[in-house]
Structures are given as C-alpha cells and as structure tokens.
Motif scaffolding. Structure first.
Motif, mmCIF file in Angstrom:
data_model
loop_
_atom_site.group_PDB
_atom_site.id
_atom_site.type_symbol
_atom_site.label_atom_id
_atom_site.label_comp_id
_atom_site.label_asym_id
_atom_site.label_seq_id
_atom_site.Cartn_x
_atom_site.Cartn_y
_atom_site.Cartn_z
ATOM 1 N N ASP A 1 -6.708 3.752 0.167
ATOM 2 C CA ASP A 1 -7.274 3.636 1.510
ATOM 3 C C ASP A 1 -8.775 3.407 1.429
ATOM 4 O O ASP A 1 -9.494 4.168 0.782
ATOM 5 C CB ASP A 1 -7.007 4.915 2.316
ATOM 6 C CG ASP A 1 -5.519 5.190 2.466
ATOM 7 O OD1 ASP A 1 -4.722 4.271 2.188
ATOM 8 O OD2 ASP A 1 -5.161 6.313 2.849
ATOM 9 N N TYR A 2 -9.237 2.374 2.119
ATOM 10 C CA TYR A 2 -10.667 2.078 2.180
ATOM 11 C C TYR A 2 -11.087 2.104 3.642
ATOM 12 O O TYR A 2 -10.624 1.288 4.439
ATOM 13 C CB TYR A 2 -10.957 0.723 1.528
ATOM 14 C CG TYR A 2 -10.693 0.740 0.047
ATOM 15 C CD1 TYR A 2 -11.705 1.039 -0.867
ATOM 16 C CD2 TYR A 2 -9.417 0.489 -0.448
ATOM 17 C CE1 TYR A 2 -11.460 1.080 -2.218
ATOM 18 C CE2 TYR A 2 -9.153 0.525 -1.810
ATOM 19 C CZ TYR A 2 -10.178 0.824 -2.691
ATOM 20 O OH TYR A 2 -9.923 0.876 -4.032
ATOM 21 N N ARG A 3 -11.916 3.045 3.985
ATOM 22 C CA ARG A 3 -12.297 3.265 5.374
ATOM 23 C C ARG A 3 -13.809 3.231 5.514
ATOM 24 O O ARG A 3 -14.536 3.227 4.527
ATOM 25 C CB ARG A 3 -11.726 4.603 5.861
ATOM 26 C CG ARG A 3 -10.207 4.636 5.803
ATOM 27 C CD ARG A 3 -9.620 5.939 6.244
ATOM 28 N NE ARG A 3 -8.164 5.874 6.217
ATOM 29 C CZ ARG A 3 -7.363 6.874 6.502
ATOM 30 N NH1 ARG A 3 -7.872 8.050 6.866
ATOM 31 N NH2 ARG A 3 -6.049 6.734 6.451
ATOM 32 N N ASP B 1 -9.707 4.426 10.732
ATOM 33 C CA ASP B 1 -8.411 4.958 10.328
ATOM 34 C C ASP B 1 -7.536 3.903 9.677
ATOM 35 O O ASP B 1 -6.328 4.079 9.569
ATOM 36 C CB ASP B 1 -7.690 5.563 11.530
ATOM 37 C CG ASP B 1 -7.451 4.541 12.634
ATOM 38 O OD1 ASP B 1 -7.893 3.379 12.483
ATOM 39 O OD2 ASP B 1 -6.827 4.892 13.658
ATOM 40 N N GLY B 2 -8.127 2.800 9.237
ATOM 41 C CA GLY B 2 -7.344 1.745 8.616
ATOM 42 C C GLY B 2 -7.154 1.971 7.126
ATOM 43 O O GLY B 2 -7.562 2.992 6.568
ATOM 44 N N LEU B 3 -6.545 0.991 6.483
ATOM 45 C CA LEU B 3 -6.325 1.060 5.050
ATOM 46 C C LEU B 3 -7.273 0.148 4.286
ATOM 47 O O LEU B 3 -7.567 0.400 3.113
ATOM 48 C CB LEU B 3 -4.870 0.672 4.720
ATOM 49 C CG LEU B 3 -3.773 1.544 5.345
ATOM 50 C CD1 LEU B 3 -2.401 1.005 4.961
ATOM 51 C CD2 LEU B 3 -3.923 2.989 4.912
ATOM 52 N N LEU B 4 -7.734 -0.921 4.933
ATOM 53 C CA LEU B 4 -8.536 -1.939 4.255
ATOM 54 C C LEU B 4 -9.772 -2.283 5.074
ATOM 55 O O LEU B 4 -10.073 -3.452 5.297
ATOM 56 C CB LEU B 4 -7.689 -3.202 4.007
ATOM 57 C CG LEU B 4 -6.391 -2.993 3.220
ATOM 58 C CD1 LEU B 4 -5.562 -4.257 3.227
ATOM 59 C CD2 LEU B 4 -6.702 -2.579 1.792
ATOM 60 N N ASP B 5 -10.487 -1.288 5.540
ATOM 61 C CA ASP B 5 -11.673 -1.512 6.369
ATOM 62 C C ASP B 5 -12.868 -1.854 5.471
ATOM 63 O O ASP B 5 -13.020 -1.304 4.378
ATOM 64 C CB ASP B 5 -11.973 -0.279 7.207
ATOM 65 C CG ASP B 5 -10.801 0.093 8.114
ATOM 66 O OD1 ASP B 5 -10.029 -0.812 8.462
ATOM 67 O OD2 ASP B 5 -10.664 1.280 8.445
#
Length: 450
Positions: A374-376, A392-396
């Motif tokens: 997860d990259y936030r 709250d994303g996975l690929l921010d």
C-alpha cells in the motif's frame, strides 16, 4: 535507462529495491490517459461546516449573463473547500444586492451565519466589468468585507475565484487557494495504439483546461515556477530525458538540461533563479543546482553512490529536501542549499518519497508505505514528529501542497482508473477530481496567481 521500466508501486511487477523505486521516481512508465473536463466530487467534509449564503449577484450589464454566474462559482468554491455549507438558491427568501437591502432577521431564521451579496456592472469605459461585493455577519448584523474590482473581458471566472479567496481569508484567517491552477499529464489514444501525451493546465476547480505541450513521447514531473508563469517538466521528445522550462504566457520553451543519462525531477527555488534536478552525469543520480540566469555553472549538491532524486526547496530557499535510498530504503533527507551533510528527516514508515512542503516548511506530504503493498499520502509534522495518513488508496502518488497549505493534491487509482484527489492537511476533508474518460496523473498545484 529505458523509460519503459515498470513503475514501483504496483506490487508483483518483478523489479525490487532501488531499481523499482528509481523507475517510479523518474516516471518511467506513464499509464494511458484521456483528456476530459475534471469534475470535483466531495468525498468527505467537516460535519457542522459553516452555514453561508451567496445570494445571486445582480447582473446589470448589457451583455448576456454567463451560465456560470459569479455567485454560483463563489458558492461552488466555498462548498468544495469542505469548510462551508452554502445554502441552495431555491431556499433563499430574499435576493439583496446592497447591505441596506439585507433583512438580517430573515437570514437568522434561515440559520445562516454569513451572507455574500453583490452586483456586476459594465465598466465606465465599456471595457470589461466591475464587481461590487459584500460579506456580512448575519448574527451581529455587521459588514465584514466590502470591495469592488475591475475585471477584464473574459475574466469573470477568475474574478470569482479571487472573491472566494478574500471571503475564505476573512472567515478562516488564512489566504484562499481558489485563484490557482493545477498542471497534470494526460495521454490519449485508442486501445493498442500509440498514445499522445499532453501537459495540461486548468483552474483549481477543473475548468479552463489548456494543453501546453502535446507529444508522442512521455511528459513527466511538471512543476510550477514561483510566479506561476512557467512550468518545468521532463520530456522524452528526443528519445531521451530532457528538462524543459516552458513559459505559459509567451509559449517559448528552453531545454535547461540534456545530459547523457538521467535528467529528471525539476524543482524551482523560491526566487525562481535556480532549478534543482536529478542528474546521473557522475554515475548514480544526484541532486544538482542549475542557475537559470546562466551566471553559474551547474553545481552538484549531493555526492553519494545511492539514488538521490525528487528535490524540493524549503520555502526560504535555504535547504533542499530530497529522496534517497542511502539507508537501504527510500526516505526523505534535507541538505543546506550551500552544500554540506545531508540529514535524514523521515523515520516512521519503511518508505517515504516525493516530498512536498507546506508554506511554513514544517509539514511534509509524502508517498508513504509500511511495506511493499500500500502506497498512500501522509503528512509528517517536523515539530511534533507525528505522521498523519491522508489517503486510503493502494497506489497513491505525486503529492502537491496547495499554496496556502490547506490541501494536498495527489494522484490515485479508483476502479482501475487514474484520478486526481485532494485531502485537507488534517485529513478531515477529501475530494476527487474525475475526468469523463481515461486517467490523469502527475498533478502539481500552482502558487497563487497574482
């Protein structure tokens, strides 16, 4: 290096460690994108936002009133800030234009705290318009703000943004950021065909899109000059990376770095004289300082065998923050602009990259991860040492602070598509900027336009 190396953040693509991260930070993979008007959706706002009414401004011009009126733009701006709850026009009993017309008791019954009224008239010389507006405190029956402004033809929307900024500052205590623009990368093309990449700028509310550059090769890492007149970006138009500075007003551009190897991640100094870039001219990517006036030769700021990239100046120009994997994983470091030893800034999280600073220089928004999945987007507070996760994303990715420090703009993935998103620095307000079709990437928020 091949620009088609896969990006870091999607897990399971085969690249590991520094190589995966370098591919990401240089933007070596740009997804398919399609240009379209951005639509802003409020995802989360503050419960109990300030009740306000923006009464329809009287239109006293010989010209037809535009569909998007000054008052409707102001109301929309205040609503998308998440701090205000504008009343629907259909619920307004009165339509006052001057303070003397206001019946405060009526507005108190409607539970409105503040009221904005005004009118638009033709300029005395017939060139453009004049806008008079007033901000009133309903509870105390006081006038908080009364101003008039001259508007050139075609500038009514921008004037509405300026008025919104003034209202925001009068009620919140910090400057607004509505009279700003955003830059982002768009690529269009049929499935299986070659994409066409565009560098696009638009108003902060998504309107007035303009394509600055269109190319068959990737365009990456746009960044604004402090006067909001220029954009620096990375182009592969020649088959390899070049750093280009584009003047948005004259249309002229200049290649400022075309070294062999990597030319990437440009960032303007606060005075606009220097550009910090990541170059591999001495081997590993390091941070270099370019004098845009041509009075000094390029100066190597970092000298380390690791990957050093994504520089950004502190607001006073005395320091340069950057991303480095010298400790084994990407983290944020800071080094004096004059040179010296680099100091590690981020310690919480296994991954911190792509820093952007608020106007105070005490808060850093970064791409943050505790692992490899997860990259936030998170904000590090330099004074308290606390970290706050905003998204709250996975690929921010690609965080960019608003010039007043209130919001952070970033790129995200939603339902398999790239969108732009924004969150308040305290995490309480979230927005999504969605194009009608395709994906958008690499956002950058401009300074306030003077």
């Amino acid at each position: 290096m091949d620009r088609n190396v896969p990006s870091l953040r999607p897990a399971g693509l085969g690249l590991q460690g520094p190589l995966r991260w370098l591919a990401l930070t240089l933007g070596l993979l740009v997804p398919m994108l399609a240009s379209a008007q951005l639509r802003i959706e409020i995802v989360d706002g503050i419960e109990g936002a300030m009740p306000i009414a923006v009464a329809p401004f009287a239109w006293e011009s010989v010209e037809p009133e535009p569909v998007a009126t000054v008052s409707s733009i102001i109301s929309a701006n205040l609503a998308r800030s998440g701090l205000f709850d504008p009343m629907e026009e259909s619920g307004m009993i009165d339509r006052p234009v001057q303070p003397a017309d206001v019946r405060f008791g009526t507005w108190r019954l409607l539970k409105v705290d503040h009221l904005v009224i005004g009118r638009v008239v033709d300029a005395p010389d017939g060139f453009g318009h004049e806008i008079e507006y007033h901000l009133l405190d309903v509870l105390s029956s006081r006038i908080l703000l009364s101003q008039a402004m001259r508007v050139s033809p075609g500038d009514l929307r921008f004037a509405a943004h300026r008025i919104s900024d003034a209202i925001y500052e009068a009620l919140i205590g910090i400057p607004g950021a509505f009279a700003t623009r955003i830059a982002y990368v768009v690529a269009s093309g049929e499935d299986g065909g070659s994409p066409v990449y565009e560098l696009v700028v638009a108003d902060a509310d998504g309107f007035n899109e303009q394509t600055v550059v269109r190319n068959a090769e990737p365009i990456l890492s746009p960044t604004w000059s402090p006067d909001a007149r220029k954009l620096a970006y990375v182009s592969f138009a020649t088959g390899r990376s070049n750093v280009i500075v584009q003047d948005l007003y004259t249309g002229q551009n200049e290649v400022v770095s075309s070294e062999r190897g990597i030319n990437g991640a440009p960032a303007f100094s606060p005075d606009g004289r220097y550009l910090a870039v990541s170059l591999s001219r001495t081997g590993s990517p390091n941070i270099w300082i370019l004098d845009l006036n041509g009075q000094q030769r390029p100066r190597q700021l970092t000298q380390h065998w690791s990957i050093n990239t994504e520089p950004v100046f502190s607001p006073d120009g005395r320091e340069v923050y950057f991303t480095s994997d010298r400790a084994g994983r990407p983290q944020i470091y800071v080094i004096p602009f004059t040179g010296g030893d680099a100091e590690r800034v981020t310690f919480e999280g296994r991954y911190n990259a792509h820093a952007t600073l608020d106007p105070s220089g005490r808060q850093l928004a970064v791409i943050y991860s505790e692992g490899d999945e997860d990259y936030r987007i998170a904000v590090h507070d330099r004074d308290s040492g606390r970290l706050r996760v905003l998204s709250d994303g996975l690929l921010d990715e690609s965080p960019s602070f608003a010039p007043n420090g209130s919001m952070v703009l970033y790129a995200a993935r939603r339902n398999g598509r790239g969108v732009l998103a924004a969150a308040s620095a305290d995490g309480r307000i979230r927005q999504r900027l969605v194009a009608g079709e395709g994906d958008v990437r690499e956002p950058a928020w401009s300074p306030i336009i003077r």
